[in-house]
Design a protein around this motif. Structure first.
Motif, short mmCIF file in Angstrom:
data_model
loop_
_atom_site.label_atom_id
_atom_site.label_comp_id
_atom_site.label_asym_id
_atom_site.label_seq_id
_atom_site.Cartn_x
_atom_site.Cartn_y
_atom_site.Cartn_z
N PRO A 134 66.40 76.52 37.25
CA PRO A 134 65.35 75.52 37.46
C PRO A 134 65.62 74.63 38.67
CG PRO A 134 65.91 75.65 35.14
CD PRO A 134 66.93 76.46 35.87
N ILE A 135 66.90 74.30 38.91
CA ILE A 135 67.25 73.50 40.09
C ILE A 135 66.92 74.29 41.36
CG2 ILE A 135 69.10 72.26 41.27
CD1 ILE A 135 70.56 72.11 38.58
N TYR A 136 67.26 75.57 41.34
CA TYR A 136 67.01 76.44 42.49
C TYR A 136 65.51 76.55 42.78
CZ TYR A 136 66.75 80.93 45.01
OH TYR A 136 66.47 81.93 45.91
N LEU A 137 64.72 76.77 41.75
CA LEU A 137 63.28 76.89 41.94
C LEU A 137 62.66 75.56 42.35
CD1 LEU A 137 62.39 79.23 38.93
CD2 LEU A 137 62.69 79.85 41.33
N THR A 138 63.18 74.45 41.81
CA THR A 138 62.70 73.14 42.25
C THR A 138 62.98 72.93 43.72
OG1 THR A 138 63.07 72.20 40.04
CG2 THR A 138 62.93 70.66 41.88
N ARG A 139 64.18 73.33 44.15
CA ARG A 139 64.52 73.22 45.58
C ARG A 139 63.57 74.04 46.45
NH1 ARG A 139 64.71 74.59 49.98
NH2 ARG A 139 66.39 74.80 51.47
N LEU A 140 63.24 75.26 46.01
CA LEU A 140 62.32 76.10 46.78
C LEU A 140 60.92 75.49 46.82
CD1 LEU A 140 63.33 79.70 45.60
CD2 LEU A 140 63.95 78.55 47.73
N MET A 141 60.48 74.93 45.71
CA MET A 141 59.15 74.32 45.66
C MET A 141 59.06 73.10 46.57
SD MET A 141 56.89 75.80 43.68
CE MET A 141 56.73 76.93 42.28
N GLN A 142 60.08 72.27 46.58
CA GLN A 142 60.01 71.00 47.30
C GLN A 142 60.41 71.11 48.76
OE1 GLN A 142 62.23 68.00 45.22
NE2 GLN A 142 60.79 67.90 43.51
N TYR A 143 61.37 72.01 49.07
CA TYR A 143 61.92 72.05 50.42
C TYR A 143 61.73 73.39 51.12
CZ TYR A 143 64.14 67.81 48.73
OH TYR A 143 64.36 66.56 48.20
N GLY A 144 61.11 74.36 50.44
CA GLY A 144 60.85 75.64 51.08
C GLY A 144 62.03 76.58 51.05
N LEU A 145 61.89 77.69 51.76
CA LEU A 145 62.92 78.73 51.79
C LEU A 145 64.12 78.30 52.63
CD1 LEU A 145 60.60 81.82 52.30
CD2 LEU A 145 61.78 81.18 50.19
N PRO A 146 65.29 78.90 52.38
CA PRO A 146 66.46 78.62 53.22
C PRO A 146 66.23 79.08 54.65
CG PRO A 146 67.09 79.73 51.18
CD PRO A 146 65.60 79.82 51.28
N ALA A 147 67.15 78.69 55.54
CA ALA A 147 67.11 79.17 56.91
C ALA A 147 67.15 80.70 56.93
CB ALA A 147 68.27 78.59 57.71
N SER A 148 66.58 81.29 57.97
CA SER A 148 66.38 82.74 57.99
C SER A 148 67.67 83.53 57.81
CB SER A 148 65.69 83.15 59.30
OG SER A 148 66.48 82.74 60.42
N ASN A 149 68.76 83.10 58.46
CA ASN A 149 70.01 83.87 58.35
C ASN A 149 70.72 83.66 57.02
OD1 ASN A 149 70.51 81.19 59.26
ND2 ASN A 149 72.60 81.77 59.79
N LEU A 150 70.22 82.70 56.21
CA LEU A 150 70.81 82.44 54.91
C LEU A 150 69.99 83.03 53.76
CD1 LEU A 150 71.82 78.70 55.42
CD2 LEU A 150 73.19 80.75 55.83
N ARG A 151 68.84 83.57 54.06
CA ARG A 151 67.98 84.08 52.99
C ARG A 151 68.57 85.25 52.22
NH1 ARG A 151 61.81 83.40 55.46
NH2 ARG A 151 62.09 81.19 56.04
N PRO A 152 69.43 86.08 52.82
CA PRO A 152 70.07 87.10 51.99
C PRO A 152 70.82 86.53 50.79
CG PRO A 152 70.34 87.65 54.29
CD PRO A 152 69.73 86.29 54.26
N GLY A 153 71.24 85.26 50.89
CA GLY A 153 71.91 84.61 49.78
C GLY A 153 71.03 84.47 48.56
N MET A 154 69.72 84.62 48.74
CA MET A 154 68.81 84.55 47.60
C MET A 154 69.06 85.70 46.62
SD MET A 154 65.32 83.47 49.65
CE MET A 154 64.31 83.33 48.17
#
Length: 408
Positions: A229-249
């Motif tokens: 839920p913290i992770y999804l809240t972060r995505l909802m409020q602040y958007g996706l991670p930086a492009s080179n960090l998105r594989p971490g998803m």
């Protein structure tokens, strides 16, 4: 892993730019200096390599030589692991005090568990490749190592989260990534290891191993469910991670998929006619059915996370540069693929098993892609450099003494 950031205060810009100008030119950085930036995140390489070896040992559809290929990956994994242990020791030797700093750094410390995950893969592959060709002594050795690994990783999970809760520099919601789950990962995969080794253990030891596996696999899953839920809240409020960090998803794919395969494996290894099951013979069949359907439910959650991560990565392919978190393309998806194959076996579905075999081919191909990118990044000095790795200072304190991640 670098952290997603919000816009900086203009008053901080000059200081950041001045700090950036103080970084040495890549041409002036010696190999000795580069080794001072050899971080724990490098253990994502053997973690993923051992995962591929484990995957090849469990792929449903096999051909002559596949086991040999798996053994080659496993041997390569051992070589890499030894080299990385030497590399991290060299770093701590060349930079006195860096060991403590790495363990207390709010970003790099999250990757300490990857070293333990690399060890777990080594133990799992001993079961898959060593036990069939060895004597009973190796079965006993694995049992001892299982209990030792469980104790050490449980202490790691408790102490690392305790430090994160009490550290002077606190992680904030806007900096949340799935890497926050990593400290619980090693003890959680105790269940996965139990599902692999239990069937070869004597009944007197098997049941206790399975109970411990269910306990800590369940612990890891529940902690992950708290983090989601913290992770999804972060995505909802602040958007996706930086492009080179998105594989971490893709890290989010791991807990439910590894839990699914662990439950199936442990249910199939339950000792018939021993202990609890001596007076409840029907319980084994019931638990195997429950484990299968729980695995299917958990698989669906992993599938949603993997689809979300794929779309997010594809949306930013043009601006992506290599980062060690790219190894998340491999390891979490190993669990998803093995879980898929196990579900197919339980249901007797050739279609599902062929999907798992196709996914295994994709993952092996992805391993080669990431490995080549990793080597290239080292040679072109994109990583293992001052200011470019997980050990860099990425935090500033605001007026309320809460740290705000800033862009590099």
């Amino acid at each position: 892993m670098e952290l997603p950031f919000r816009r900086r205060n203009p008053a901080d810009v000059d200081g950041d730019e001045e700090k950036a100008h103080q970084l040495p030119s890549p041409q002036n950085v010696s190999l000795r200096e580069r080794f001072k930036h050899f971080t724990w995140a490098w253990f994502t390489l053997p973690m993923s390599t051992g995962g591929i070896a484990l995957l090849l040992a469990s792929t449903p559809h096999r051909f002559t030589g596949l086991t040999t290929i798996g053994k080659i990956f496993y041997i390569f994994d051992l070589v890499i692991f030894v080299c990385l242990v030497a590399g991290i020791i060299a770093r701590f030797t060349l930079a006195p005090g860096s060991l403590q700093k790495s363990l207390l750094h709010p970003t790099e410390a999250l990757f300490v568990p990857t070293a333990f995950l690399a060890v777990l893969n080594i133990l799992a592959c001993i079961q898959e490749y060593g036990v069939p060709a060895s004597g009973p002594w190796l079965v006993v050795t694995l049992r001892v190592l299982f209990w030792l690994y469980m104790a050490v990783t449980f202490c790691l999970a408790v102490m690392q989260y305790w430090y994160l809760f009490t550290a002077p520099k606190r992680l904030t919601i806007q900096s949340m990534t799935p890497a926050w789950i990593l400290p619980i990962f090693p003890v959680m995969l105790t269940g996965t290891l139990a599902s692999l080794i239990a069937a070869n253990q004597p009944p007197s030891a098997r049941l206790s191993i399975i109970v411990a596996g269910v306990t800590f696999q369940g612990l890891g899953l529940m902690v992950s469910m708290i983090m989601y839920p913290i992770y999804l809240t972060r995505l909802m409020q602040y958007g996706l991670p930086a492009s080179n960090l998105r594989p971490g998803m893709f890290i989010a794919v791991g807990p439910p998929s590894f839990t699914g395969l662990a439950f199936i494996g442990m249910a199939n290894a339950l000792p018939s006619g021993y202990g609890y099951f001596a007076t409840r013979p029907m319980a084994i069949e019931i638990l195997q059915t429950v484990a299968l359907f729980m695995a299917i439910v958990l698989w669906s959650l992993s599938f949603w996370f993997i689809a979300l991560a794929i779309v997010s990565v594809l949306a930013a392919t043009k601006s992506t540069k290599f980062h060690l978190v790219w190894w998340a393309f491999v390891f979490p998806n190993v669990g998803f693929t093995i879980c898929t194959g196990n579900i197919g076996r339980q249901l007797g579905s050739q279609g599902i098993m062929w999907v798992a075999s196709a996914m295994a081919i994709v993952l092996v191909t992805m391993w080669f892609f990431v490995f080549i990118s990793h080597v290239r990044a080292v040679l072109t000095k994109e990583i293992m450099m001052p200011g470019k790795d997980e050990d860099k200072d990425q935090y500033k304190w605001d007026d309320e003494q809460h740290n705000i991640p800033t862009p590099p």
